[in-house]
Design a protein around this motif. Sequence first.
Motif, PDB file in Angstrom:
ATOM      1  N   PHE A 512       0.854  -1.190   0.000  1.00 58.86           N
ATOM      2  CA  PHE A 512       0.000   0.000   0.000  1.00 58.86           C
ATOM      3  C   PHE A 512       0.892   1.244   0.000  1.00 58.86           C
ATOM      4  O   PHE A 512       1.706   1.434   0.927  1.00 58.86           O
ATOM      5  CB  PHE A 512      -0.891   0.011   1.249  1.00 58.86           C
ATOM      6  N   HIS A 513       0.753   2.071  -1.019  1.00 65.10           N
ATOM      7  CA  HIS A 513       1.539   3.301  -1.071  1.00 65.10           C
ATOM      8  C   HIS A 513       0.814   4.386  -0.269  1.00 65.10           C
ATOM      9  O   HIS A 513      -0.348   4.714  -0.541  1.00 65.10           O
ATOM     10  CB  HIS A 513       1.727   3.791  -2.510  1.00 65.10           C
ATOM     11  N   ILE A 514       1.500   4.944   0.720  1.00 68.63           N
ATOM     12  CA  ILE A 514       0.919   5.976   1.594  1.00 68.63           C
ATOM     13  C   ILE A 514       1.328   7.347   1.062  1.00 68.63           C
ATOM     14  O   ILE A 514       2.508   7.701   1.066  1.00 68.63           O
ATOM     15  CB  ILE A 514       1.401   5.810   3.053  1.00 68.63           C
ATOM     16  N   SER A 515       0.346   8.118   0.592  1.00 74.99           N
ATOM     17  CA  SER A 515       0.636   9.437   0.032  1.00 74.99           C
ATOM     18  C   SER A 515       0.609  10.526   1.098  1.00 74.99           C
ATOM     19  O   SER A 515       1.209  11.592   0.925  1.00 74.99           O
ATOM     20  CB  SER A 515      -0.385   9.784  -1.056  1.00 74.99           C
ATOM     21  N   ASP A 516      -0.070  10.260   2.215  1.00 77.48           N
ATOM     22  CA  ASP A 516      -0.194  11.269   3.260  1.00 77.48           C
ATOM     23  C   ASP A 516      -0.625  10.577   4.548  1.00 77.48           C
ATOM     24  O   ASP A 516      -1.144   9.448   4.529  1.00 77.48           O
ATOM     25  CB  ASP A 516      -1.240  12.322   2.854  1.00 77.48           C
ATOM     26  N   THR A 517      -0.410  11.268   5.665  1.00 79.52           N
ATOM     27  CA  THR A 517      -0.820  10.731   6.963  1.00 79.52           C
ATOM     28  C   THR A 517      -1.539  11.831   7.727  1.00 79.52           C
ATOM     29  O   THR A 517      -1.008  12.938   7.869  1.00 79.52           O
ATOM     30  CB  THR A 517       0.397  10.245   7.783  1.00 79.52           C
ATOM     31  N   ILE A 527      -3.165   7.310   4.438  1.00 83.24           N
ATOM     32  CA  ILE A 527      -3.987   7.503   3.243  1.00 83.24           C
ATOM     33  C   ILE A 527      -3.327   6.799   2.062  1.00 83.24           C
ATOM     34  O   ILE A 527      -2.240   7.180   1.613  1.00 83.24           O
ATOM     35  CB  ILE A 527      -4.181   9.008   2.962  1.00 83.24           C
ATOM     36  N   VAL A 528      -4.004   5.780   1.579  1.00 83.66           N
ATOM     37  CA  VAL A 528      -3.485   4.948   0.495  1.00 83.66           C
ATOM     38  C   VAL A 528      -4.021   5.450  -0.833  1.00 83.66           C
ATOM     39  O   VAL A 528      -5.233   5.609  -1.005  1.00 83.66           O
ATOM     40  CB  VAL A 528      -3.908   3.478   0.703  1.00 83.66           C
ATOM     41  N   ASP A 529      -3.118   5.734  -1.779  1.00 86.64           N
ATOM     42  CA  ASP A 529      -3.577   6.150  -3.108  1.00 86.64           C
ATOM     43  C   ASP A 529      -3.274   5.102  -4.186  1.00 86.64           C
ATOM     44  O   ASP A 529      -3.690   5.242  -5.329  1.00 86.64           O
ATOM     45  CB  ASP A 529      -2.959   7.492  -3.504  1.00 86.64           C
ATOM     46  N   LYS A 530      -2.546   4.020  -3.788  1.00 89.08           N
ATOM     47  CA  LYS A 530      -2.221   2.976  -4.762  1.00 89.08           C
ATOM     48  C   LYS A 530      -2.010   1.650  -4.039  1.00 89.08           C
ATOM     49  O   LYS A 530      -1.325   1.598  -3.015  1.00 89.08           O
ATOM     50  CB  LYS A 530      -0.966   3.367  -5.554  1.00 89.08           C
ATOM     51  N   ALA A 541      -7.416  -1.799  -8.169  1.00 90.35           N
ATOM     52  CA  ALA A 541      -8.279  -0.618  -8.037  1.00 90.35           C
ATOM     53  C   ALA A 541      -8.829  -0.544  -6.618  1.00 90.35           C
ATOM     54  O   ALA A 541      -9.362  -1.534  -6.095  1.00 90.35           O
ATOM     55  CB  ALA A 541      -9.429  -0.688  -9.041  1.00 90.35           C
ATOM     56  N   ILE A 542      -8.719   0.620  -6.002  1.00 89.20           N
ATOM     57  CA  ILE A 542      -9.150   0.763  -4.611  1.00 89.20           C
ATOM     58  C   ILE A 542     -10.637   0.494  -4.460  1.00 89.20           C
ATOM     59  O   ILE A 542     -11.068  -0.152  -3.492  1.00 89.20           O
ATOM     60  CB  ILE A 542      -8.786   2.165  -4.088  1.00 89.20           C
ATOM     61  N   GLU A 543     -11.432   0.969  -5.449  1.00 91.78           N
ATOM     62  CA  GLU A 543     -12.886   0.766  -5.321  1.00 91.78           C
ATOM     63  C   GLU A 543     -13.280  -0.707  -5.382  1.00 91.78           C
ATOM     64  O   GLU A 543     -14.326  -1.106  -4.867  1.00 91.78           O
ATOM     65  CB  GLU A 543     -13.631   1.555  -6.404  1.00 91.78           C
ATOM     66  N   ASN A 544     -12.414  -1.557  -5.961  1.00 91.01           N
ATOM     67  CA  ASN A 544     -12.713  -2.988  -6.060  1.00 91.01           C
ATOM     68  C   ASN A 544     -12.027  -3.814  -4.975  1.00 91.01           C
ATOM     69  O   ASN A 544     -12.224  -5.032  -4.905  1.00 91.01           O
ATOM     70  CB  ASN A 544     -12.272  -3.522  -7.438  1.00 91.01           C
ATOM     71  N   PHE A 545     -11.236  -3.151  -4.135  1.00 90.94           N
ATOM     72  CA  PHE A 545     -10.467  -3.894  -3.144  1.00 90.94           C
ATOM     73  C   PHE A 545     -11.379  -4.392  -2.022  1.00 90.94           C
ATOM     74  O   PHE A 545     -12.185  -3.639  -1.471  1.00 90.94           O
ATOM     75  CB  PHE A 545      -9.369  -3.006  -2.562  1.00 90.94           C
ATOM     76  N   ASP A 546     -11.225  -5.661  -1.695  1.00 89.66           N
ATOM     77  CA  ASP A 546     -12.027  -6.293  -0.641  1.00 89.66           C
ATOM     78  C   ASP A 546     -11.341  -6.069   0.707  1.00 89.66           C
ATOM     79  O   ASP A 546     -10.278  -6.616   0.980  1.00 89.66           O
ATOM     80  CB  ASP A 546     -12.158  -7.787  -0.924  1.00 89.66           C
ATOM     81  N   LEU A 547     -11.969  -5.251   1.578  1.00 93.89           N
ATOM     82  CA  LEU A 547     -11.357  -4.922   2.873  1.00 93.89           C
ATOM     83  C   LEU A 547     -11.185  -6.152   3.751  1.00 93.89           C
ATOM     84  O   LEU A 547     -10.306  -6.175   4.625  1.00 93.89           O
ATOM     85  CB  LEU A 547     -12.216  -3.880   3.607  1.00 93.89           C
ATOM     86  N   GLU A 548     -11.990  -7.172   3.536  1.00 89.34           N
ATOM     87  CA  GLU A 548     -11.883  -8.373   4.371  1.00 89.34           C
ATOM     88  C   GLU A 548     -10.532  -9.075   4.189  1.00 89.34           C
ATOM     89  O   GLU A 548     -10.109  -9.839   5.058  1.00 89.34           O
ATOM     90  CB  GLU A 548     -13.024  -9.347   4.045  1.00 89.34           C
TER      91      GLU A 548
END
Length: 887
Positions: A512-517, A527-530, A541-548
């Motif tokens: 997970f690339h963190i662009s900001d904290t 805050i993950v942007d990638k 794609a973040i919108e398709n990522f399964d949080l589980e």
Amino acid sequence: MTSKEIRQAFLDFFTSKQHEIVRSAPVIPADDPTLLFTNAGMNQFKDVFLGIGSRPYTRAADTQKCIRASGKHNDLEDVGRDTYHHTFFEMLGNWSFGDYYKKEAITWAWELLTDVWKLPKDRLYATVYKDDDEAFELWKSETDIAASHIQRHGEKDNFWEMGETGPCGPCSEIHIDLTPDKSGAALVNAGRPEVIEIWNLVFIQYNRDAAGKLHPLPAKHVDTGMGFERIAAVLQGKTSNYDSDVFTPILKKIGDITGKTYGGSMESDTDMAMRVLADHIRTLAFAIADGGTPSNEGRGYVLRRILRRGVRYARQLGQNEPTLYKLTEVLCETMGDVFPELVERRQVIEQVIKAEEESFLQTLDRGIEIFNGVTEKLKKSGGKVIDGADAFKLYDTYGFPLDLTRLMAEEIGLSVDEDGFLANMKEQKDRARKDRKEKSAVAEESGEWTIFAETLKTEFSGYETLEQKSRIARAKKAGEKLLLVLEKTPFYAESGGQQGDSGEIETDAFSFHISDTQKEGDLVLHIVDKITDKESGDAVAIENFDLEKLSSLEADAKVNAETRGATARNHTATHLLHEALREVLGEHVQQKGSLVGPERLRFDFSHFERVSEEAMAQIEQIVNAQIRMAKAVKKHADVPFEDAKKMGALAFFGDKYGDFVRVVEVPGYSVEFCGGTHLDNIGEIGLLKIVSESSIASGIRRVEAVTGKVAEDLFRSDRRKLQALRDTLSAQSEDAVLERVQKILEEKKELEKEVEKLRLELAASALDGLVKNAETLNGVKILAAEVKVSGADELKQLGEMARSKLGSGVLLLGAALGEKASLVAAVSDDVIKSHKLQAGKLVGEVAKVVKGGGGGRPNLATAGGKDPQKLSEAIEKFKEIVTAALA
């Protein structure tokens, strides 16, 4: 007795009673967030009364500088209207810290007033709290005051409190009857100048908590306060404080400046204005001397209100230029020996006040014009209350504090809808808050968190390490971002002006690339942007990522070391810059905001004027000299707040500090409260280069700077550009470059003048033809035409030439200047007289055609508009108006 002798006599008396004479505390309390200003002599001893501090003495006396212009103790509205209220005053006081109590306080007060100062006993009254039988009996047994002159009063008058919370207790006041026939018994505590309080003996025995409950203090104390200005007037036989020698030198100076004479009348607007100025300069000078600065918030706003109130009263005395600052000189002469800080900081005081006066004077006339327009309209409608929206416009646009608008309204029999004003103020704040919220993707998200662990607070390990193994505790999607919370993190969340860290958080399966904290309460939000699938190397794609897929996963958090290091360089450099600013500009400099990132630093601070290039160069040199000393940076964690203050750490009003704080110290130079990340050695900064200095608000300046590699790159870039310029100009040195450029600019200026002269000659030549072909109606020449010029000034010159050539007549010249239209009209004097035609009115009417406006003198006037396409229509409109007038 002179006022100086009175002050000294008080101190000498209590010296004889074994009291330690202590210095006045500053009127700006640096370490008490409950107070805007020091408003009583006991403020500096509050910790003793609460039982959390001590002094090497148990008896003390002093003269304390006090300001009462805000909160519960606010005398601002009464200043000038009466003779004995002030926003600034001296409080003569004596204290007992668990030593003597009511008996000695009462006995000594009576002794000083009647035996030493010989005040008539039959004119003195003593008041006690309604159920304080002890004090009542002591007045009877320990003094020879008449029993009928001892009165009981309620909590409003005889129970003293420093503020909403804190030390408090019953008090016994001493009043003097100044009526001619000694008939003032009924006027005690009635707020009448004929009978005034001169001394208050406070018996501190309670502490009031936030809920309003009283708790007995560990020890009983005495705190007395005598208004110096009042007792000076009484002892000098004056009925007004302003007639004593405390104020007469100031009033004389005001008279010298304004040409007015102070008469002491309560009905005279001139006398009231002079009293206000005499009072307000004392408040402003002492506050600024102690580090206060007019601004738009907190105590700074109170000072700005007072100053602008003073400017308005100076205007009533006929002053249309800065006036208040000129009174600093006489204040230094009369009080500088007792309070040397006035003399030491006189230049700063004068500069701050003058700059504020100049700023407000720029909008005062327009504000008064708007106010008059509102009130005239209100009177025509029969109204009596100025609308809250109008009052807010005066505040927001023209800098009129609400109390100034209220004051001006009262003078003409009107009032202000203060609830409406506050509603408008709230709406503005709500809008600002909403804007700030919309700028933060984190703040605006309201989606539910997916919980993986019960962590309610993220533990920060970033002071010690840039890598941390942890566990993902929570996750949430926020638009195109993913927010992750770890149980423990090395990532610094944006705070105190320092930008949040960037980096990577890795699990076995994902990176997970963190662009900001950022922060949300006690949680640190990464805050993950990638997202990258580590097995396939593909982006997810973040919108398709399964949080589980994150459930209970171990994570390895790694801060980007390069950006953290660059940010630390800029943050440590900010501390050096802050101290250098205070060293060069003065201790009134206080941090008002900052931004610290890897590329640059930005520092906002309180200051009253532009910082000169010479001063900025000196500041930069001081910082770089410190950097070359390569001192180790000391970072003190979990320091008790009081201990941090003893270390010299800067503490400013409005900053929030806990019981334990983190202190960052550059030994021998800078000590500040700071929770940010810093270098281990200031030598690692390498170099600091200031790139700009500017104003961002009245009384607030901004410096931007770069450090390290960025500063080196900037110097290298500038050097390349300079070398390219040398080559282009064939200059052998930097000095030669400057000389060559100056010569080119001078030549360019001369050529522009020559071109302008030739252009005007050509236009004048063409003008002869236009004048020759001008129409004539009833003996009056009419000239209306469109011409070509380079600017509005040239068009005006052409209009003046045409008026001269035309003789008796009326003219209009128009020109298209880019996307705007410009017009000039002229009317000869005889036509003005014979046909009542005026250039100002003509051009104003015609300008409407080109969507503009303007005006001027009857014989020559100019206008402008937004639609040059309609110049021909404007010219025809002009001909119609003139023809109708001449027919």
